[in-house]
Design an enzyme around this catalytic site. Structure first.
Site, PDB file in Angstrom:
ATOM      1  N   HIS A 102       0.771  -1.090  -0.065  1.00 33.24           N
ATOM      2  CA  HIS A 102      -0.162  -0.036   0.055  1.00 33.24           C
ATOM      3  C   HIS A 102       0.779   1.273   0.024  1.00 33.24           C
ATOM      4  CE1 HIS A 102      -2.173   3.067   2.287  1.00 33.24           C
ATOM      5  NE2 HIS A 102      -2.984   3.145   1.478  1.00 33.24           N
ATOM      6  N   GLU A 122       2.201   1.670  -3.451  1.00 42.04           N
ATOM      7  CA  GLU A 122       1.213   2.510  -4.383  1.00 42.04           C
ATOM      8  C   GLU A 122       1.162   4.101  -4.068  1.00 42.04           C
ATOM      9  OE1 GLU A 122      -2.966   3.881  -3.462  1.00 42.04           O
ATOM     10  OE2 GLU A 122      -2.842   1.684  -2.903  1.00 42.04           O
ATOM     11  N   HIS A 123       1.238   4.582  -2.897  1.00 45.92           N
ATOM     12  CA  HIS A 123       1.386   5.910  -2.730  1.00 45.92           C
ATOM     13  C   HIS A 123       2.586   6.337  -3.379  1.00 45.92           C
ATOM     14  CE1 HIS A 123      -1.801   6.877   0.507  1.00 45.92           C
ATOM     15  NE2 HIS A 123      -2.132   5.563   0.388  1.00 45.92           N
ATOM     16  N   GLU A 137       4.955  11.047   2.731  1.00 46.70           N
ATOM     17  CA  GLU A 137       4.244  10.359   2.574  1.00 46.70           C
ATOM     18  C   GLU A 137       3.623   9.229   3.829  1.00 46.70           C
ATOM     19  OE1 GLU A 137       0.735   9.786   0.029  1.00 46.70           O
ATOM     20  OE2 GLU A 137       2.230  11.366   0.053  1.00 46.70           O
ATOM     21  N   GLU A 176      -3.831   8.241   7.814  1.00 53.11           N
ATOM     22  CA  GLU A 176      -4.901   6.979   7.138  1.00 53.11           C
ATOM     23  C   GLU A 176      -5.020   6.006   8.225  1.00 53.11           C
ATOM     24  OE1 GLU A 176      -5.618   4.444   3.113  1.00 53.11           O
ATOM     25  OE2 GLU A 176      -3.700   5.463   3.367  1.00 53.11           O
TER      26      GLU A 176
END
Length: 420
Positions: free
Chosen positions: A47, A50-51, A120, A127
């Site tokens: 994940h 992906e960012h 990030e 998140e």
């Protein structure tokens, strides 16, 4: 509509579907690399990666990536699941080559700038915190964990905060090296697309990649168990899971029709019995999800703390009753809902492109829609009743609850009620 496929010598696969009359297209790359392909120490990296794809490449800054697509009125996005990571864009017809260039660039050429990693990292930790503050999100992570304990398939896609806080540039590069080979990727496009043009560009972009085997992932074994978090919330969030067929098992259609009949809409058994007749909840649903080697029948409801015991008992009783009196009308309605959902969902190029990629990843071919419809139509009332009966035959249950759930029954009590 015309589906065409092509495979480069290194194993990279391309699939397109031209949809006459459209002026836009969806194009993306689906990678057979998700949460279940991570080792324990990598949990959360798929994940995070992906960012990072949007945080700069060898020829584009993060802003230039966004501007390249949005300057032509398109949009670009990505997601990570337990078995796949997808990077995709929606643009007008003339801008398909641009979108393909941007998508291939972010997949093949991320720079993993240390400063961008730190920025990030903070976003992803936020998140994770947001998910923890969203009970009807986090309870599904807990349900997955107790369904597949101590297995990659049971781990959170976001990963634990302590691991996310430790990932460095070499960790991302290592995961790409292990999982982003050309034969793990599918380039899929649908809408106003030119197959030959897309193939020619893909040969330039991906043709020089060297094929390499992907490490075998751990097969999922549904074990069941319980996780209960008592907290003073307005709602008691109740989730229940049982093992279901994998997506290559022909009985997956039976499982999906059963789930739709039980909790797939306002006319479903659970909605009518639990909400409409008894007023025990606002939302309740049932679904059958599938992986390459296993699947999960999942039920969710939100209710009050003093009603969660009644809701749980009625839910179990309705599942048992379906083995005896699931009607032909209910099965016909569920079949109609499934077929309509499939066909309506494929009226957009984005949905088409995703289906194409998933079918190539699963079957290495594109089943005709008529073939799928025939399999749905072939499911009988007896099949659905037999499936319901099989769920009562001492199968393990997974239970996850969050909120005022101290008085809720245990997984062992629900198991005993189901088997009685």
């Amino acid at each position: 509509m015309t589906v065409r496929t092509h495979r480069l010598p290194n194993g990279f696969r391309i699939v397109t579907e031209h949809m006459p009359g459209l002026k836009s297209a969806s194009i993306g790359i689906w990678v057979n690399a998700g949460g279940r392909h991570e080792r324990l120490e990598q949990n959360g990296i798929a994940h995070f990666l992906e960012h990072m794809a949007f945080k700069g490449t060898k020829k584009r800054t993060p802003l230039q990536i966004a501007e390249a697509i949005e300057d032509v009125g398109g949009y670009i996005n990505a997601y990570t699941s337990r078995e796949m990571t997808a990077y995709y864009a929606r643009v007008l017809e003339d801008d398909v080559p641009l979108a393909q260039d941007v998508i291939s660039d972010i997949v093949l050429n991320p720079v993993f700038d240390p400063n961008e990693i730190e920025i990030e990292r903070g976003v992803i930790l936020q998140e994770i915190g947001q998910a923890m503050d969203t009970p009807d999100d986090i309870v599904f992570d807990w349900l997955q964990e107790v369904s597949y304990p101590d297995q990659p398939l049971g781990r959170s896609i976001l990963g634990p905060a302590e691991r996310v806080a430790s990932f460095q540039r070499e960790d991302f590069a290592g995961f790409v090296e292990e999982n982003y080979g050309p034969d793990q990727m599918v380039l899929s496009a649908a809408g106003a697309v030119d197959h030959d043009q897309i193939v020619a560009l893909a040969e330039e972009q991906f043709g020089d990649l060297t094929a390499r085997p992907q490490a075998n992932f751990t097969l999922g074994t549904f074990a069941g168990g319980e996780r209960r978090m008592v907290k003073d919330l307005e709602q008691a969030h109740f989730t229940l899971a049982m093992e279901a067929p994998n997506y290559r098992d022909p009985s997956i259609y039976t499982a999906q029709i059963f789930a739709t009949s039980m909790g797939g809409g306002m006319s479903s058994r659970l909605f009518q019995e639990v909400r409409e007749k008894r007023g025990l909840c606002y939302s309740i649903f049932c679904s059958a999800g599938a992986y390459s080697d296993t699947g999960t029948l999942t039920l969710y409801a939100g209710t009050s703390g003093d009603q969660v015991s009644d809701l749980a008992a009625i839910t179990i009783d309705e599942m048992k009753r379906a083995a005896d009196d699931m009607s032909a009308a209910e099965v016909a309605r569920a079949r109609a809902q499934m077929k309509a959902g499939l066909l309506m969902g494929l009226e957009s190029p984005s949905s088409r492109a995703e289906r194409l990629a998933r079918m190539i990843a699963i079957w290495d071919r594109i089943p005709e829609l008529d073939e799928v419809i025939q399999k749905v139509d072939a499911v009988t009332t007896g099949d659905v009743r037999d499936f319901a009966a099989s769920l009562c035959e001492n199968q393990p249950l997974a239970l996850a609850m969050y909120g005022p759930v101290s008085a809720a029954p245990s997984v062992d009590q629900l198991q005993a009620r189901l088997a009685a």
